[in-house]
Design a protein around this motif. Structure first.
Motif, short mmCIF file in Angstrom:
data_model
loop_
_atom_site.label_atom_id
_atom_site.label_comp_id
_atom_site.label_asym_id
_atom_site.label_seq_id
_atom_site.Cartn_x
_atom_site.Cartn_y
_atom_site.Cartn_z
N GLU A 85 -4.95 1.88 5.42
CA GLU A 85 -4.73 0.67 6.20
C GLU A 85 -4.65 0.93 7.70
O GLU A 85 -4.48 0.00 8.48
CB GLU A 85 -3.42 0.00 5.75
CG GLU A 85 -3.43 -0.49 4.31
CD GLU A 85 -4.19 -1.79 4.13
OE1 GLU A 85 -4.56 -2.41 5.15
OE2 GLU A 85 -4.42 -2.19 2.98
N GLN B 211 -1.82 -6.86 -4.95
CA GLN B 211 -2.50 -7.06 -3.67
C GLN B 211 -3.72 -7.96 -3.86
O GLN B 211 -4.47 -7.84 -4.84
CB GLN B 211 -2.94 -5.71 -3.12
CG GLN B 211 -1.81 -4.83 -2.65
CD GLN B 211 -1.45 -5.04 -1.20
OE1 GLN B 211 -2.31 -5.23 -0.36
NE2 GLN B 211 -0.16 -5.03 -0.91
N ARG C 202 -10.82 -0.33 3.96
CA ARG C 202 -9.76 -1.24 3.52
C ARG C 202 -10.20 -2.11 2.34
O ARG C 202 -9.39 -2.44 1.47
CB ARG C 202 -9.31 -2.12 4.69
CG ARG C 202 -8.53 -1.36 5.75
CD ARG C 202 -7.70 -2.30 6.60
NE ARG C 202 -8.55 -3.22 7.35
CZ ARG C 202 -8.12 -4.35 7.90
NH1 ARG C 202 -6.86 -4.72 7.77
NH2 ARG C 202 -8.93 -5.12 8.59
N LEU D 18 -5.58 -0.72 -4.88
CA LEU D 18 -4.21 -1.18 -5.07
C LEU D 18 -4.10 -2.17 -6.23
O LEU D 18 -3.14 -2.14 -7.01
CB LEU D 18 -3.70 -1.84 -3.78
CG LEU D 18 -3.53 -0.93 -2.57
CD1 LEU D 18 -3.09 -1.75 -1.36
CD2 LEU D 18 -2.53 0.17 -2.84
N SER E 231 0.83 -1.21 0.00
CA SER E 231 0.00 0.00 0.00
C SER E 231 0.86 1.25 0.00
O SER E 231 0.63 2.19 -0.77
CB SER E 231 -0.92 0.00 1.23
OG SER E 231 -1.53 1.26 1.42
N HIS F 266 -9.77 0.09 -0.54
CA HIS F 266 -8.35 0.35 -0.79
C HIS F 266 -7.67 -0.83 -1.46
O HIS F 266 -6.83 -0.64 -2.36
CB HIS F 266 -7.66 0.69 0.52
CG HIS F 266 -6.21 1.06 0.35
ND1 HIS F 266 -5.80 2.06 -0.50
CD2 HIS F 266 -5.08 0.55 0.93
CE1 HIS F 266 -4.48 2.16 -0.44
NE2 HIS F 266 -4.02 1.25 0.40
N ARG F 267 -7.98 -2.05 -1.03
CA ARG F 267 -7.35 -3.21 -1.66
C ARG F 267 -7.70 -3.29 -3.14
O ARG F 267 -6.88 -3.67 -3.98
CB ARG F 267 -7.76 -4.50 -0.96
CG ARG F 267 -7.26 -4.59 0.47
CD ARG F 267 -5.72 -4.46 0.54
NE ARG F 267 -5.29 -4.38 1.91
CZ ARG F 267 -5.13 -5.42 2.72
NH1 ARG F 267 -5.38 -6.64 2.29
NH2 ARG F 267 -4.72 -5.24 3.97
#
Length: 868
Positions: free
Chosen positions: A562, A343, A365, A372, A288, A368-369
């Motif tokens: 994160e 990821q 999260r 990524l 990240s 966000h994953r």
């Protein structure tokens, strides 16, 4: 011999190959060597570093080495399993397309050849069949995919992964009820098959089949949390390939302003967190940080070059020549990025979080994953060291704004935004539309294609080609109308083709992506304290010089998606719209009920308008529900059924609903307390009707269940026309009505909207409250608790009184009818439906965002980052 095969010089390798293919080499040796190669490849796929395996292979990425090992294994022993494994690897590769060249075969194209070749060797191979079916599904060939899965399941009825793939295909085709049995069989055969739980939970919820819901939901959330923790098992130490001093030099060369002492110490601390991995463990997600650091570098370098080339110039009065693309002066990321792996993303997708009871940190999260993954995909297409091209300063004060969407078609987004692009001030803005889906032949697509703006169908283009075109168009502000919805191509935004990138309308939540700068919202949908930038500004150091330094890339604090903090959710900065972030086009597009223009309606006496509406509504009500008594109260909800929260039996029996937010239980209570009422729902989908009726019978009795009425989904125009029939629209809580709420309010029907403190971190749950407030009558419709919701609905329903007139008509009165009258008569003047005013407010935000980018305040903690 194995090391010689893979890593020796060409001369040595030729001798080895000769030996391998000599008559002396037995069948068993070839099979064993091939198996060893595949085991080595699997270790690398599972996260083993190339260096840890003592393989000295400079400038070779993990993906490239894994593919090479599979090719070698196949050349030695071409088994069906090896063809399957190679196909899986090829499917996982990003499609690295060379710009402006004819289309070349993608990894998936080549994978299909390998699957087909493997099936020639073994037509019954279970995993080849399952993977081949999944490839067809991903290519949009759903019917063919189902045929392959059916064949696989006839041969291998207990094949769990084929069962899940079949279920996923049916679910994505809009057949969740058909998907459920396949999911159930899969988890019965293999309870550890984590990929099945989320699909099962979503499919059952889509049809309101709440059998053992708590079990499936608990498992889904637990598996999701486990997936989110898996980064600790992924590669670490990537950043340690360079020293802290090297990284600090990169920072110094990137920022246009020198770092203050406090800021410098923060940078040192960040890099030491990832370069000192002597114990082999990390508490933070290095992948990240690396991807956000790359985006930070590219955006700051672009800004620095703009200022170096043009100065802090907002607009250009003379046509400028586009500067040539500068060759990278440094390549700080090329060497380390090749060691980074993509990821893993949890099985719970960002859109699923709209209806799941998840905390802010988990939602953040999950998003966000996925961000990524998107960033990693595009960085395999372009160099992470490449600085995006500079846009020319806006010529004659015209800012170039690009809108990217897969929904320029007959889609709710187009229904809502149709007029916005035409209403933009053509003297101040130049509008570009990039359609990432092909034409559906609708009147909406035709409108966009023939509009007075720059429309471009890029549906067949590669992401790299689209990025290049956006840069060539000198787009200053790029707007994402899709977010994490189906068909979105976020890789375009992750490539950073525009200085400013904004999320608008398509996705009601955070993208948690470093490549999204702003979220268009309002203070109801997104409370200001839930933005990381706002919290960071409020907690800024007392050392005021830090306010003028770049805020950098955070680790474990506000701004790091994160981080463990539950106190914020949005990584973007907010663009706050004055009334509501939600734009509508009803005032321009849906006037067929009265057949009066805006001007004609304004000149018509209010009494005549209202009397005509009463008659129109009564006639339509009789046509829809001929057997319904005239004094009955119609509650309604027109959302897709997946938005309905289930009843919890023990809570209903104990009358302890104040401790939960189960919306269906609340509706049953309302029906019980308003005896002359019905609840009108849609067969959306039809499979949900039987489940809801059965649940109502079990927990509220046959009489109340008999007052839940269903109708089919109507075409858009007729849907909006008949939205005037209900007396009161009851909103859902976990994910509220969005477009439907606008439809209902335009028809004059009041609603009860949820703005509960427990859901303040969920933008998707507060949209209807935002729309209701933008009518000017929000205080009568927006509630802050389940108890208030129920009491308001009961009071309004029981407050309607009917009087029989001498001519046989029934005249109604009460607070609910007066609220309807206010909504109906004022709809042409209320902010909610004033598209032109909404567009002007958005343009003000665009101009402010451009100024903040040029002067650099966008990158500093000199303010809280909000645009009001």
């Amino acid at each position: 011999m194995l090391s010689a095969v893979v890593f020796a010089s060409p001369h040595t390798t030729s001798h080895v190959w000769a030996a391998l293919h000599s008559s002396q080499l037995t069948y068993e040796v070839k099979a064993a060597t091939s198996s060893a190669l595949l085991i080595l490849a699997r270790r690398i796929q599972e996260g083993a570093l190339i260096a840890d395996l003592r393989l000295d292979i400079p400038h070779c990425s993990s993906d490239a080495l894994v593919l090479l090992l599979h090719y070698l294994a196949l050349s030695l022993f071409p088994s069906a399993s090896a063809f399957n494994d190679t196909g899986v690897v090829l499917c996982g590769l990003s499609n690295n397309v060379v710009p402006n060249t004819p289309r070349v075969a993608s990894g998936r194209d080549v994978a299909r050849l390998y699957y087909e070749k493997g099936l020639q060797i073994d037509p019954t191979h279970p995993h080849l069949l399952s993977n081949f079916g999944s490839l067809l599904k991903d290519a949009g060939l759903d019917t063919s995919a189902i045929g392959v899965f059916n064949h696989a399941l006839k041969l291998h009825p207990e094949l769990d992964i084929a069962l899940v793939n079949m279920a996923n295909t049916l679910k994505d085709m809009g057949r969740p009820a058909d998907a459920v049995p396949y999911y159930l069989k899969a988890v019965t055969i293999n309870p550890g098959l984590v990929d099945a739980y989320c699909g099962l939970s979503m499919s059952m919820n889509a049809v309101c089949n709440w059998t053992a819901r708590d079990h499936w939901l608990t498992n889904t959330i637990a598996i999701c949390e486990e997936h989110l923790s898996e980064f600790r098992q992924q590669k670490i130490g990537i950043l340690s390939e360079r020293s802290v001093d090297d990284w600090l030099l990169t920072v110094a060369l990137t920022t246009s302003r020198p770092q203050c002492d406090h800021g410098l110490r923060k940078w040192v601390h960040r890099f030491y967190l990832f370069t000192d991995v002597s114990d082999g463990r990390q508490s933070f997600n290095e992948g990240s940080f690396l991807m956000r650091l790359i985006d930070w570098y590219r955006t700051r370098m672009q800004h620095r070059r703009y200022v170096d080339t043009y100065g802090e110039v907002l607009y250009g009065e003379e046509a400028s020549h586009s500067p040539l693309e500068a060759a990278p002066t440094a390549r700080p990321f090329g060497s380390v990025f090749s060691s980074a792996s993509s990821q893993k993303v949890p099985t719970v997708l960002p859109f699923h979080t709209f209806t799941l009871p998840l905390p802010s940190r988990t939602i953040r999260r999950i998003a966000h994953r996925n961000a990524l993954r998107v960033s990693h995909n595009i960085m395999t297409h372009i160099s992470p060291d490449r600085v995006p091209l500079l846009p020319l300063p806006p010529f004659k004060r015209r800012i170039n704004v690009g809108y990217v969407s897969s929904d320029f078609s007959d889609h709710p987004l187009s229904h809502l935004m149709k007029s916005v692009f035409q209403l933009h001030d053509q003297h101040r803005f130049c509008i570009f539309l990039y359609a990432t889906s092909p034409s559906d032949g609708s009147v909406f697509r035709e409108y966009f294609e023939q509009g007075d703006f720059n429309f471009l169908d890029v549906s067949s283009w590669s992401n790299v080609d689209i990025v290049n075109r956006i840069e060539e168009d000198h787009i200053h502000i790029l707007v994402d109308l899709g977010g994490y919805t189906r068909g979105a191509r976020n890789e375009i935004f992750a490539a950073r083709p525009s200085p400013i990138q904004i999320s608008l309308m398509g996705y009601a939540g955070t993208l948690a992506a470093s490549w999204c700068d702003y979220l268009v919202c309002d203070n109801i949908t997104c409370p200001v304290d839930l933005f990381a930038r706002v919290q960071a500004y409020r907690k800024r150091s007392l050392n005021h010089c830090c306010q003028h330094s770049d805020f950098g890339v955070s680790v474990g604090e506000e701004g790091d998606p994160e981080s463990s903090s539950p106190n914020w959710i949005y990584t973007e900065c907010p663009i706050y719209m004055p009334h509501t972030y939600f734009v509508t086009d009803h005032r321009q597009s849906y006037r067929h009920g009265e057949n009066l223009s805006i001007e004609e309606r304004a000149q018509t006496p209010a009494k005549r308008l209202w009397n005509d509406e009463i008659k129109r509504r009564a006639d339509l009500r009789r046509a829809l529900f001929p057997d319904l008594p005239l004094d009955a109260i119609i509650f309604a909800n027109f959302n897709q059924l997946y938005k309905i929260n289930p009843v919890s039996p023990w809570l209903y029996l104990m009358r302890s609903l104040s401790s939960c937010q189960d919306i269906f239980a609340t509706w049953l209570r309302i029906l019980a307390r308003v005896p002359r009422s019905i609840l009108w729902l849609l067969r959306f989908p039809s499979a949900g009707e039987a489940h809801l009726i059965q649940t109502a019978k079990e927990w509220a009795g046959n009489e109340i269940a008999s007052r839940i009425w269903f109708t089919d989904v109507a075409a858009k125009d007729h849907h909006i026309y008949r939205c005037r029939v209900p007396d009161l629209f009851l909103d859902t809580s976990e994910c509220s009505a969005h477009t439907v709420a606008a439809d209902v309010l335009w028809a004059g029907t009041p609603l009860i909207a949820c703005a509960w403190p427990s859901h303040r971190h969920k933008m998707s749950s507060r949209v209807a409250a935002s729309l209701a407030s933008a009518t000017g009558f929000g205080k009568y419709m927006v509630v802050s608790s389940r108890d208030e919701y129920e009491e308001r609905a009961v009071a309004l329903g029981n407050g309607i009184h009917y009087t029989m007139q001498p001519n046989g008509d029934v005249e109604a009165s009460g607070d609910l009818l007066e609220l309807r009258r206010c909504l109906f008569l004022n709809r042409d003047t209320m902010p909610l439906f004033d598209t032109e005013r909404w567009t002007r407010n958005l343009e003000k935000a665009y101009r402010t965002a451009w100024r903040r980018w040029v002067d650099g305040s966008m990158f500093r903690l000199s303010d809280d980052g909000c645009i009001w």
